[in-house]
Design a protein around this motif. Structure first.
Motif, PDB file in Angstrom:
ATOM      1  N   UNK A  57       0.845  -1.206   0.000  1.00 56.68           N
ATOM      2  CA  UNK A  57       0.000   0.000   0.000  1.00 56.68           C
ATOM      3  C   UNK A  57       0.874   1.248   0.000  1.00 56.68           C
ATOM      4  N   UNK A  77       2.348  -4.766 -11.588  1.00 56.08           N
ATOM      5  CA  UNK A  77       0.960  -4.465 -11.239  1.00 56.08           C
ATOM      6  C   UNK A  77       0.756  -4.717  -9.755  1.00 56.08           C
ATOM      7  N   UNK A  79      -1.580  -3.814  -7.695  1.00 57.43           N
ATOM      8  CA  UNK A  79      -2.898  -4.215  -7.193  1.00 57.43           C
ATOM      9  C   UNK A  79      -3.161  -5.698  -7.459  1.00 57.43           C
ATOM     10  N   UNK A  80      -2.680  -6.184  -8.612  1.00 53.95           N
ATOM     11  CA  UNK A  80      -2.839  -7.612  -8.905  1.00 53.95           C
ATOM     12  C   UNK A  80      -2.017  -8.446  -7.912  1.00 53.95           C
ATOM     13  N   UNK A  82      -1.146  -7.575  -4.952  1.00 53.98           N
ATOM     14  CA  UNK A  82      -1.791  -7.458  -3.650  1.00 53.98           C
ATOM     15  C   UNK A  82      -2.975  -8.415  -3.561  1.00 53.98           C
ATOM     16  N   UNK A  83      -3.760  -8.462  -4.645  1.00 54.75           N
ATOM     17  CA  UNK A  83      -4.953  -9.311  -4.624  1.00 54.75           C
ATOM     18  C   UNK A  83      -4.594 -10.785  -4.537  1.00 54.75           C
ATOM     19  N   UNK A  88      -6.411  -8.078   3.838  1.00 53.83           N
ATOM     20  CA  UNK A  88      -6.298  -7.038   4.875  1.00 53.83           C
ATOM     21  C   UNK A  88      -7.465  -7.095   5.865  1.00 53.83           C
ATOM     22  N   UNK A 108     -14.335  -7.747  -2.804  1.00 50.87           N
ATOM     23  CA  UNK A 108     -12.971  -7.789  -3.374  1.00 50.87           C
ATOM     24  C   UNK A 108     -12.872  -8.580  -4.676  1.00 50.87           C
ATOM     25  N   UNK A 110     -14.938  -8.279  -7.168  1.00 48.63           N
ATOM     26  CA  UNK A 110     -15.490  -7.509  -8.299  1.00 48.63           C
ATOM     27  C   UNK A 110     -14.348  -7.135  -9.239  1.00 48.63           C
ATOM     28  N   UNK A 111     -14.541  -7.402 -10.488  1.00 45.93           N
ATOM     29  CA  UNK A 111     -13.496  -7.106 -11.476  1.00 45.93           C
ATOM     30  C   UNK A 111     -12.547  -8.275 -11.682  1.00 45.93           C
TER      31      UNK A 111
ATOM     32  N   UNK C 285      -8.107  -4.034  -0.729  1.00 49.26           N
ATOM     33  CA  UNK C 285      -8.714  -5.355  -0.877  1.00 49.26           C
ATOM     34  C   UNK C 285      -8.374  -5.989  -2.224  1.00 49.26           C
ATOM     35  N   UNK C 286      -7.570  -5.272  -3.017  1.00 49.09           N
ATOM     36  CA  UNK C 286      -7.107  -5.877  -4.263  1.00 49.09           C
ATOM     37  C   UNK C 286      -7.805  -5.386  -5.512  1.00 49.09           C
ATOM     38  N   UNK C 287      -8.632  -4.340  -5.378  1.00 50.45           N
ATOM     39  CA  UNK C 287      -9.267  -3.779  -6.585  1.00 50.45           C
ATOM     40  C   UNK C 287      -8.192  -3.166  -7.462  1.00 50.45           C
ATOM     41  N   UNK C 288      -8.360  -3.366  -8.771  1.00 52.04           N
ATOM     42  CA  UNK C 288      -7.418  -2.744  -9.689  1.00 52.04           C
ATOM     43  C   UNK C 288      -7.903  -1.349 -10.020  1.00 52.04           C
ATOM     44  N   UNK C 291     -10.721  -1.117 -12.314  1.00 49.56           N
ATOM     45  CA  UNK C 291     -12.032  -1.429 -11.741  1.00 49.56           C
ATOM     46  C   UNK C 291     -12.623  -0.190 -11.069  1.00 49.56           C
ATOM     47  N   UNK C 368      -3.313   4.232  -2.124  1.00 52.57           N
ATOM     48  CA  UNK C 368      -4.110   3.472  -1.152  1.00 52.57           C
ATOM     49  C   UNK C 368      -3.802   3.838   0.300  1.00 52.57           C
ATOM     50  N   UNK C 369      -2.508   3.993   0.634  1.00 46.22           N
ATOM     51  CA  UNK C 369      -2.181   4.269   2.041  1.00 46.22           C
ATOM     52  C   UNK C 369      -2.687   5.642   2.445  1.00 46.22           C
TER      53      UNK C 369
END
Lengths: 226, 254, 375
Positions: A57, A77, A79-80, A82-83, A88, A108, A110-111, C285-288, C291, C368-369
């Motif tokens: 983050x 990437x 966010x990818x 992280x997912x 968290x 989480x 979604x998408x 939570x991992x949203x790109x 998205x 995000x942070x």
């Protein structure tokens, strides 16, 4: 438990507010796969910042972190990444008030590609003893129940590591114990790594290892694997 | 240096391309020239106490050429004005002769200053004879309903006339007086004619009033709106027979 | 749970703001729909009147700023026109907007040459047609009959002259249904315009082609200075009222687009500012980022589309309501075409895109942070 290295932190420093505040100051730390690490320290000691940096983050100002030998600086990437790897949990739950417990857990995904998110969310909520609360809205749930929904949410994308920032900080002791029991149980069952920031000595006592922080530095580490 | 200043002044004011007062008066006379026109209009009179009269319709037909300047006003409706006619012509000397009639043979002479149908419509005004007066003075520039205009004062010493002085604010390009104020010999205001809306005449930049408001010194307000017009009206041979009939009657009586 | 439902839920969470935004957009769209359909209907009605009459070409004086071209002596050009190839009939027409009844707004009074083809397309509903070219009677359109409260046998006073109503007719053009028609001779006498017309209507024979039409237009231009031959479509396009109403509808489209986009922009910007922390959580939570952009866009789109649909219904209702208003009757014949309504929906999508673009990008660029630390 496979005793392999999962995360290696090498001398990371983090500044924010345009370089005015130093949150982390040359932190070195290694975390093993499947380990439960509690990070303790006074307010402002850099606990949450360390958690954010591990969870991508925040990007450290200096130093490097490796996840199974992949340097964070080479991740394209975030966010990818992280997912796929992190779940968290926050002190204040951060559930969406107008969505049911079940929908909150699905958010989480979604998408994301793939199906079966709903079934997995239902299974997760059941494993956290919330099978009767699927369609309840956060306002109708107790604090403990809400945090259990948040735990289910953190697990929905099948991460490798759970990053929990004072997950019991807003709960009374009975609820805190129950949430902690369930969290540690799920983490154990799935062989996940748990990194938890906490103030509570009774919580940190259950960790495999306790990392003490002060003024942005790791002061000492103690516990079975220290 | 002095010569330079004179030259500059010449450029800025004296040698300006804008027409002078006499020239503009000539242009205004020219703009009126027509071999025949007709305009139908709605007229609404409001008395000083705010009470409206019955609205009525009249048609004005006329011609303005160098040798003949004639006008006729026909009452159209309602019954109060229907079948009532007024005709007038301007003689070479500049005075205007007017008659009122139902049938041309019964035409009676009236004052060209008379109010028609108890409104502020006055035959004398419709000829705008002041553009032929000898004294024309250019005044200041003004702005009326957002349109720029120049004020011209026309005055005469003719003791036979009620109106001795007229102040017109003219939109030079449109050859249209946006506001016309008529004064008597003591410089007391008699009437103000204000153009509310204008329309362009075919094939020219010249405009003519479509809506106008006439305010009398006594507080009577007359609103006029032209709803139909013909710029090339063909004047019938007997259109002004009443004027001739009255002239003959007069000479017969003598 | 999917992105669409989540977006819908986000709008539902703030009902007052979402409602206000939708209302603002729908009012703008309603204005666009009402004004445009009226402008088009107006044009089409005139067009229909000319088409129904079977007029191929109209000859008139080159128009000044007056809304109606000034009248001219028909005889000046009528014979020359009649000699042009394929010309079957040349018929004069005089039209004026006159007060026919004190209780009703001014109506069109047409003077048509007695016995000419112009009369052929009218359907007699009641009474009879004028008996000859000089009979002092009028025919009243079905709508005019209703508005003026005049039927066969009644009397009307026009310009101080009294006419008997000989009959009531119906036409496929609203303009004619709201009009009073008399013979040209009578109209000329009434308005003191002997021998004069506003328009000469030309009917061509069946063998006339587009090229013949163009030739006639060219001949008029060359040999009749000051005159203009145009098709009914061109005449209608030149009509000041049609032009003004079209300009008004275009201006409304422009203003509604700007205001609509601004409203969406403002709403979405406020919404993401309030939800900064939530967006931080979604990112955690991992949203790109893509998205997040999709979410904000979907919300903007939902607002504008909903506003669009309500606006179309409201606008159509407004136009139809105006049609039935006493003052407007017979003057409005609003036209709603399916492509037009889709275009309006497209316009609302554009509002969503323009209004949502910057807020979506701004949301996706949140750290995000920092978003999580946001109070």
């Amino acid at each position: 438990m496979a005793n392999t290295q999962l995360i290696r932190i090498n001398g990371i420093t983090l500044y924010f507010d345009g370089g005015q505040t130093r949150a982390l100051n040359g932190v070195d730390l290694t975390i093993q796969e499947g380990e439960f690490v509690a990070i303790v320290g006074a307010s402002g000691s850099g606990k949450s910042s360390l958690l954010n940096v591990i969870g991508t983050l925040d990007t450290p100002t200096a130093g490097e972190i490796y996840f199974r030998d992949q340097a964070y600086s080479t991740i394209r990437d975030a966010s990818l990444f992280r997912r796929e790897n992190f779940g968290f949990i926050f002190q204040d739950f951060h559930l969406i008030p107008t969505l049911s417990a079940l929908d909150n857990v699905i958010v989480p995904t979604i998408g994301c590609e793939g199906r079966g998110h709903k079934a997995r969310a239902q299974a997760l909520l059941s494993s956290l003893v919330l099978q009767d609360r699927l369609n309840h809205f956060p306002g109708k749930l107790s604090g403990g129940e809400r945090q259990r929904v948040a735990i289910a949410r953190s697990l929905i994308n099948q991460p490798r590591v759970i990053l929990a920032d004072e997950p019991t900080g807003s709960l009374d002791s009975a609820n805190a114990q129950q949430v902690l029991d369930l969290l540690t149980q799920v983490v154990k069952e799935q062989g996940l790594t748990l990194i938890m920031v906490t103030h509570d000595a009774s919580v940190s006592a259950r960790a495999d290892r306790i990392v003490h922080m002060r003024d942005g530095c790791v002061e000492q580490a103690q516990g079975a694997l220290a | 240096m002095k010569r330079l200043l004179v030259m500059l002044m010449c450029f800025s004011t004296l040698c300006h391309a804008e027409p002078g007062a006499d020239e503009l008066a000539g242009l205004m006379r020219q703009a009126k020239s027509t071999s025949g026109f007709a305009a139908r209009m709605n007229v609404l009179v409001t008395r000083p106490d705010g009470v409206h009269g019955t609205p009525f319709k009249v048609a004005v037909i006329g011609r303005f050429s160098a040798d003949k300047q004639q006008l006729r006003v026909n009452g159209i409706s309602p019954d109060l004005v229907r079948g009532r006619f007024f005709a007038a012509e301007s003689a070479r000397a500049g005075d205007i002769r007017a008659v009122s009639y139902r049938a041309p043979s019964e035409a009676k002479g009236i004052d060209s200053d008379a109010r028609l149908f108890d409104s502020s419509l006055v035959l004398w005004d419709m000829f705008s004879p002041w553009w032929s007066w000898r004294r024309q003075t250019m005044m200041t520039a003004d702005r009326i309903n957002g349109r720029e205009c120049v004020t011209i004062r026309s005055s005469t010493d003719d003791k036979n006339l009620t109106v001795r002085e007229v102040e017109s604010c003219v939109d030079v390009n449109a050859r249209l007086s946006l506001r016309t104020r008529l004064y008597d010999a003591h410089h007391a205001l008699i009437r103000t004619v204000l153009v509310g809306q204008a329309i362009q005449k075919a094939d020219t930049s010249i405009q003519t009033a479509k809506k106008l408001t006439i305010t009398d010194a006594d507080g009577v307000v007359t609103q006029v709106e032209v709803y139909s017009g013909d710029e090339q009206y063909q004047i019938a041979a007997d259109a002004f027979a009443a004027l001739d009939a009255e002239r003959e009657q007069k000479s017969g009586a003598r | 749970m999917n992105l669409f439902r989540f977006a819908l839920d986000n709008l539902y969470r703030r009902p007052a703001r979402s409602g206000l935004t939708v209302s603002a957009i729908s009012l703008g769209i309603a204005a666009v729909v009402a004004l445009t359909s009226i402008a088009w209907g107006f044009e089409a009605s005139w067009q229909k009147a000319n088409d129904a009459r079977g007029t191929d070409l109209i000859v008139t004086r080159i128009a000044s700023q007056n809304s109606m071209p000034s009248p001219f002596i028909a005889a000046k050009v009528q014979d020359a026109l009649g000699r042009l190839p394929h010309v079957k009939e040349v018929v004069g027409l005089l039209s004026e907007m006159l007060t026919v009844s004190e209780e009703a707004p001014p109506a069109f009074v047409f003077g048509w040459v007695y016995g000419s083809y112009l009369w052929d397309h009218l359907r007699l509903v009641d009474g009879r047609w004028p008996a000859d070219s000089d009979e002092a009677v009028v025919m009243v359109g079905s709508l005019a009959s209703e508005m003026l409260h005049k039927k066969t046998g009644d009397q009307v006073e026009i310009e101080g002259q009294v006419f008997n109503v000989a009959g009531v007719f119906e036409s496929s053009a609203v303009v004619e249904n709201g009009a009073v028609i008399m013979t040209l001779n009578r109209a000329q006498a009434l308005t003191d315009k002997p021998g004069k017309v506003n328009f000469l209507n030309i009917k061509l024979d069946a063998g006339a082609s587009e090229a013949d039409l163009a030739y006639i237009k060219e001949q008029v231009k060359k040999t009749m200075p000051g005159f203009l031959a145009i098709t009914s479509g061109e005449l209608v396009g030149n009509n000041a009222i049609v032009r003004i109403s079209k300009a008004m509808s275009n201006a409304t489209i422009l203003i509604a687009t700007l205001v609509g986009a601004l409203v969406v922009f403002n709403t979405m910007l406020m919404s993401i500012n309030e939800r900064t922390r939530e967006i931080g959580i979604l990112l955690a939570l991992g949203w790109q980022r893509a998205t997040i952009i999709k979410l904000v866009f979907t919300e903007a789109m939902l607002l504008s589309l909903l506003g669009g649909v309500i606006g179309i219904l409201l606008g159509a209702g407004l136009a139809v309501g105006l049609e039935h208003l006493e003052l407007m009757r017979g003057k409005i014949d609003a036209i709603f075409s399916i492509p037009f309504l889709f275009a309006v929906l497209g316009l609302s999508v554009l509002l969503g895109i323009f209004g949502g673009l910057y807020p979506a990008l701004k949301a996706s660029r949140l750290l995000p942070s920092a978003a999580l630390r946001h109070e």
